[in-house]
Design an enzyme around this catalytic site. Structure first.
Site, PDB file in Angstrom:
ATOM      1  N   CYS A  73       4.913 -40.953  45.792  1.00  0.00           N
ATOM      2  CA  CYS A  73       5.232 -39.591  45.327  1.00  0.00           C
ATOM      3  C   CYS A  73       4.503 -38.510  46.124  1.00  0.00           C
ATOM      4  O   CYS A  73       5.121 -37.554  46.607  1.00  0.00           O
ATOM      5  CB  CYS A  73       4.940 -39.467  43.835  1.00  0.00           C
ATOM      6  SG  CYS A  73       3.195 -39.578  43.373  1.00  0.00           S
TER       7      CYS A  73
ATOM      8  N   HIS B 210       1.375 -38.162  39.115  1.00  0.00           N
ATOM      9  CA  HIS B 210       2.718 -38.148  39.709  1.00  0.00           C
ATOM     10  C   HIS B 210       3.074 -36.724  40.092  1.00  0.00           C
ATOM     11  O   HIS B 210       2.632 -35.758  39.470  1.00  0.00           O
ATOM     12  CB  HIS B 210       3.756 -38.702  38.727  1.00  0.00           C
ATOM     13  CG  HIS B 210       5.117 -38.866  39.344  1.00  0.00           C
ATOM     14  ND1 HIS B 210       5.364 -39.751  40.367  1.00  0.00           N
ATOM     15  CD2 HIS B 210       6.294 -38.216  39.121  1.00  0.00           C
ATOM     16  CE1 HIS B 210       6.638 -39.674  40.724  1.00  0.00           C
ATOM     17  NE2 HIS B 210       7.215 -38.741  39.992  1.00  0.00           N
TER      18      HIS B 210
ATOM     19  N   HIS C 115      11.975 -36.618  43.912  1.00  0.00           N
ATOM     20  CA  HIS C 115      10.698 -37.334  43.876  1.00  0.00           C
ATOM     21  C   HIS C 115      10.902 -38.809  44.172  1.00  0.00           C
ATOM     22  O   HIS C 115      12.022 -39.326  44.128  1.00  0.00           O
ATOM     23  CB  HIS C 115      10.005 -37.145  42.511  1.00  0.00           C
ATOM     24  CG  HIS C 115      10.685 -37.823  41.356  1.00  0.00           C
ATOM     25  ND1 HIS C 115      10.000 -38.352  40.283  1.00  0.00           N
ATOM     26  CD2 HIS C 115      11.995 -38.070  41.095  1.00  0.00           C
ATOM     27  CE1 HIS C 115      10.843 -38.869  39.414  1.00  0.00           C
ATOM     28  NE2 HIS C 115      12.052 -38.712  39.871  1.00  0.00           N
TER      29      HIS C 115
END
Length: 386
Positions: free
Chosen positions: A298, A346, A358
């Protein structure tokens, strides 16, 4: 006349009457039914399995960010160590040259017969500093010889200092690489546990789980559409207010603006460049610790996206969250970073309309998804890097 009927066999049931047999049979059936009902209850429910899997993936991502941080530190420390080792080699060479100079003076004095025993010992000593307190020895040396001794002592001290720095740097590097290995093992363990849980599901359970995920995605998309409408209304109001202001300024002839338009436009342009880069990566696999170009985690994706726009972001989510200005969700613009969870493990790249691009988790691919994909409460913050 003898009967030809065969005698009833004697045994366990020989003396049991019919009602008793019925009771035994019913009891056996009941016990079997209870056993059959008890077995499935030992397995966790589908919702529980989903929660465990999601938790394991989040823990794996947290460990991935720790791995990324340890890897970044390790690489920096290795470069520092290499530089120190080069400096140690350079200092050692200078030390050897200074020692050779002292040796040449001692040899010259020996050949000329002018060297005194103590003076020769002084010049050839590994630690001439120990003789500095003996002024009479220094007095016997010429000016050039004294300079050579002082140079040697200085080089010796520099070399010792650099060697100590290199030793400490090596210890720090070993500590970082130990953390790196531990984080890597943690990631692998969490991912293995998650895969094992999913592998135990039946085909029917997997279908039900997919349906739960579909409904969750529908709700997330609905929330994204609500945000998009809210942002569109706010943007319309802003444009109307700006147009009214410009009309008033034109009528008054002041010609003075707010002066912030250029900055806003430049920031928006950079964000759009980052989004354009991320769009080209849709479909690539998530791989923990990866920074491209064929796979990403990520924070690796967001770092690469903004780098394409000429902005350098730190490697990890923990650092990226501090690499800009925090803005409200309602004010999010394309290119802004969307962080998730209390431990900031994240991140995604906002693209507008309540959506983001993402790299979600292991086993998944870079994709476009609602910022509410894991519920509104999972959003930690929105950060604008530039």
């Amino acid at each position: 006349m003898a009967s030809h009927r065969k005698p009833r066999p004697a045994g366990l049931l020989a003396g049991i009457r019919t009602p008793a047999l019925a009771t035994v049979a019913l009891t056996s059936v009941a016990l079997l039914a209870q056993t059959a009902q008890a077995a499935p209850s030992d397995r966790p429910g589908l919702e529980e399995v989903q929660e465990k899997v999601d938790r394991l993936y989040r823990q794996a991502e947290a460990a991935t960010e720790k791995y990324n941080s340890a890897k970044e530190q390790s690489e920096k420390q290795r470069k520092d160590l290499d530089k120190l080792l080069d400096e140690v080699a350079e200092r050692t060479e200078e030390l050897n040259e200074a020692r050779e100079k002292l040796g040449s003076y001692a040899a010259a004095q020996y050949r000329s017969g002018t060297a005194l025993p103590d003076t020769a010992t002084f010049l050839l000593s590994d630690a001439p500093q120990d003789y500095f307190d003996q002024a009479q020895l220094m007095d016997r040396l010429t000016g050039r010889q004294q300079d050579a001794v002082e140079e040697y002592v200085e080089r010796q001290a520099d070399t010792a200092e650099k060697r100590q720095e290199a030793t400490e740097s090596l210890e720090t590097l070993n500590s970082s690489e130990k953390k790196l290995r531990a984080s890597k093992a943690t990631v692998q363990k969490k991912l293995t546990d998650a895969r094992e849980l999913l592998a135990e599901l039946t085909a029917e359970e997997k279908a039900r789980l997919a349906e739960i995920e579909r409904k969750k995605e529908e709700e997330a998309r609905r929330k994204a559409e609500e945000l998009a409408k809210q942002q569109a209304a706010e943007e319309k109001a802003r444009q109307e207010a700006l147009a009214e202001q410009e009309t008033e300024e034109a009528a008054g002839g002041s010609g003075s603006g707010t002066g912030s338009g250029g900055t806003t436009e430049a920031s928006t342009s950079l964000g759009q460049k980052a989004v354009a880069f991320a769009e080209t990566k849709i479909g690539l696999p998530y791989v923990w610790g990866a920074t491209g170009p064929d796979s990403y985690d990520c924070s690796g994706l967001t770092q690469a996206a903004w780098k394409s726009a000429g902005v350098d972001l730190p490697r990890t989510t923990y650092d990226q969250v501090n690499a800009g200005t925090t803005v409200p969700v309602s004010d999010a613009r394309p290119g802004d970073l969307v962080f998730f969870y209390d431990d900031v493990t994240h991140v995604g790249l906002y693209i507008g309309g309540g959506m983001m691009i993402h790299a979600p988790k292991p086993g998944a691919y870079v994709r476009e998804e609602s910022i509410y994909y894991d519920g509104e409460g999972s959003i930690h913050s929105i950060v604008r890097p530039a």
